[in-house]
Enzyme design. Sequence first.
Site, PDB file in Angstrom:
ATOM      1  N   THR A 238       0.817  -1.222   0.000  1.00  0.00           N
ATOM      2  CA  THR A 238       0.000   0.000   0.000  1.00  0.00           C
ATOM      3  C   THR A 238       0.848   1.268   0.000  1.00  0.00           C
ATOM      4  O   THR A 238       0.320   2.364  -0.088  1.00  0.00           O
ATOM      5  CB  THR A 238      -0.928   0.024   1.239  1.00  0.00           C
ATOM      6  OG1 THR A 238      -0.097  -0.033   2.416  1.00  0.00           O
ATOM      7  CG2 THR A 238      -1.879  -1.162   1.217  1.00  0.00           C
TER       8      THR A 238
ATOM      9  N   VAL B 247       6.175   2.790  -3.046  1.00  0.00           N
ATOM     10  CA  VAL B 247       7.037   1.848  -3.782  1.00  0.00           C
ATOM     11  C   VAL B 247       6.306   0.528  -4.021  1.00  0.00           C
ATOM     12  O   VAL B 247       6.368  -0.042  -5.115  1.00  0.00           O
ATOM     13  CB  VAL B 247       8.364   1.634  -3.033  1.00  0.00           C
ATOM     14  CG1 VAL B 247       9.202   0.540  -3.705  1.00  0.00           C
ATOM     15  CG2 VAL B 247       9.167   2.937  -2.973  1.00  0.00           C
TER      16      VAL B 247
ATOM     17  N   CYS C 180      17.764   4.782  -3.905  1.00  0.00           N
ATOM     18  CA  CYS C 180      17.307   5.348  -5.184  1.00  0.00           C
ATOM     19  C   CYS C 180      18.377   6.240  -5.805  1.00  0.00           C
ATOM     20  O   CYS C 180      18.648   6.161  -7.008  1.00  0.00           O
ATOM     21  CB  CYS C 180      16.005   6.108  -4.999  1.00  0.00           C
ATOM     22  SG  CYS C 180      15.945   7.147  -3.546  1.00  0.00           S
TER      23      CYS C 180
ATOM     24  N   LYS D 217      25.549   6.425   2.085  1.00  0.00           N
ATOM     25  CA  LYS D 217      25.006   5.308   1.294  1.00  0.00           C
ATOM     26  C   LYS D 217      25.507   5.370  -0.145  1.00  0.00           C
ATOM     27  O   LYS D 217      25.873   4.359  -0.744  1.00  0.00           O
ATOM     28  CB  LYS D 217      23.482   5.357   1.298  1.00  0.00           C
ATOM     29  CG  LYS D 217      22.834   4.952   2.610  1.00  0.00           C
ATOM     30  CD  LYS D 217      21.317   5.130   2.528  1.00  0.00           C
ATOM     31  CE  LYS D 217      20.635   4.802   3.848  1.00  0.00           C
ATOM     32  NZ  LYS D 217      19.160   5.062   3.782  1.00  0.00           N
TER      33      LYS D 217
ATOM     34  N   HIS E 280      14.368  12.128  -9.123  1.00  0.00           N
ATOM     35  CA  HIS E 280      15.642  12.611  -8.543  1.00  0.00           C
ATOM     36  C   HIS E 280      16.557  13.083  -9.675  1.00  0.00           C
ATOM     37  O   HIS E 280      16.630  12.441 -10.733  1.00  0.00           O
ATOM     38  CB  HIS E 280      16.349  11.483  -7.790  1.00  0.00           C
ATOM     39  CG  HIS E 280      15.750  11.135  -6.461  1.00  0.00           C
ATOM     40  ND1 HIS E 280      14.701  11.820  -5.868  1.00  0.00           N
ATOM     41  CD2 HIS E 280      16.066  10.125  -5.611  1.00  0.00           C
ATOM     42  CE1 HIS E 280      14.409  11.263  -4.705  1.00  0.00           C
ATOM     43  NE2 HIS E 280      15.214  10.227  -4.513  1.00  0.00           N
TER      44      HIS E 280
HETATM   45  C1  2RA Z   1      15.175   9.570  -0.113  1.00  0.00           C
HETATM   46  N1  2RA Z   1      16.836   7.973  -0.909  1.00  0.00           N
HETATM   47  O1  2RA Z   1      15.185  10.048  -1.234  1.00  0.00           O
HETATM   48  C2  2RA Z   1      15.965   8.305   0.199  1.00  0.00           C
HETATM   49  C3  2RA Z   1      15.046   7.163   0.540  1.00  0.00           C
HETATM   50  N2  2RA Z   1      14.174   6.826  -0.520  1.00  0.00           N
HETATM   51  O2  2RA Z   1      14.515  10.053   0.839  1.00  0.00           O
END
Ligand code: 2RA
Length: 340
Positions: free
Chosen positions: A11, A14, A130, A215, A243
């Site tokens: 739900t 993603v 991501c 990360k 992004h």
């Molecule tokens: C963000 N990469 O963009 C992190 C987690 N999805 O908030």
Amino acid sequence: MGYKIAVVGATGNVGREMLNILAERQFPVDEIVALASRRSLGTEVSFGDTTLTTKDLDAFDFTGWDMALFAVGSEATKQYAPKAAAAGCVVIDNSSLYRYDPDIPLIVPEVNPQAIHDYKNKNIIANPNCSTAQMVVALKPLHDRARIKRVVVSTYQSVSGSGKDAIDELWNQTKGMYVPGQEVAPSVYPKQIAFNVIPHIDVFMDSGDTKEEWKMVAETKKIVDPSIRVTATCVRVPVFVGHSESVNIETEEFLDEDEARDILREAPGILVVDKREDGGYVTPVECVGDFATFISRIRQDVTVENGLNLWCVSDNLRKGAALNAVQIAELLGREVLKKG
Ligand code: 2RA
């Protein structure tokens, strides 16, 4: 003959995209189940032109199921992923919980597909962050050609990376700027996000980097090459989905911008949109719903011996999460389980 596949966290943003993409790519499904926490029990979610009613993750028995795509936080993953794995169901996990475990492969299928055979220790495969996924798709072909030694990346990350509440906050804060008395105070983020940018994603570490920046460094090394030096600045911007990243690359061998553009044009998962004219580049609003990682603004960085700059944009809910997880499932089926 297809696969019995579970989507855990069906739900959320993603999880819903995972279901959409499984249907769009006609993944060979014999049976599919949408799992969620008790508070979401009974919620209906779309799977292609059908509807699934979510079932209780806590009561679910993964025995006999081939794969489980996990799209829940690390705490829930910690509780349920080992249970699924122990039942013989291969877990493909989108949380950060297992990404840095040396016994668990972290996979971007366009970059390190050979790692698909490394999951058998724990029956778990990790999906990258991501912001890492879209970047390494671009780095890999250039690294193969000229050996990347250093990457400097600045990200411009949309609020959907933070979840549904952040999307609502941006919307309501933006509206509140125009309607006197309707101001919306920051709650998801430490500062206003509407008409603003926030140089802070995830928690601060002792080094002064944020965890999001850490990360990108750790995951690029694990997925592409541990010898690559990476430094990142991750910024939240008032964009709903998509992004963007400004990527500066230094290579061992000189790589001409035109050759780099040709290499990227041929690389899997990439669409190059790169014209030195008004609008000759991709922006986040144009990437939403697309599978591709878009590359624009490819040009030499003449301030160093072998430098390149590029602009990288992708739908963070797709290549950044759900699509990459489904591609791992496709790879697992094609190379290992071989049903369907
Ligand atoms: C963000 N990469 O963009 C992190 C987690 N999805 O908030």
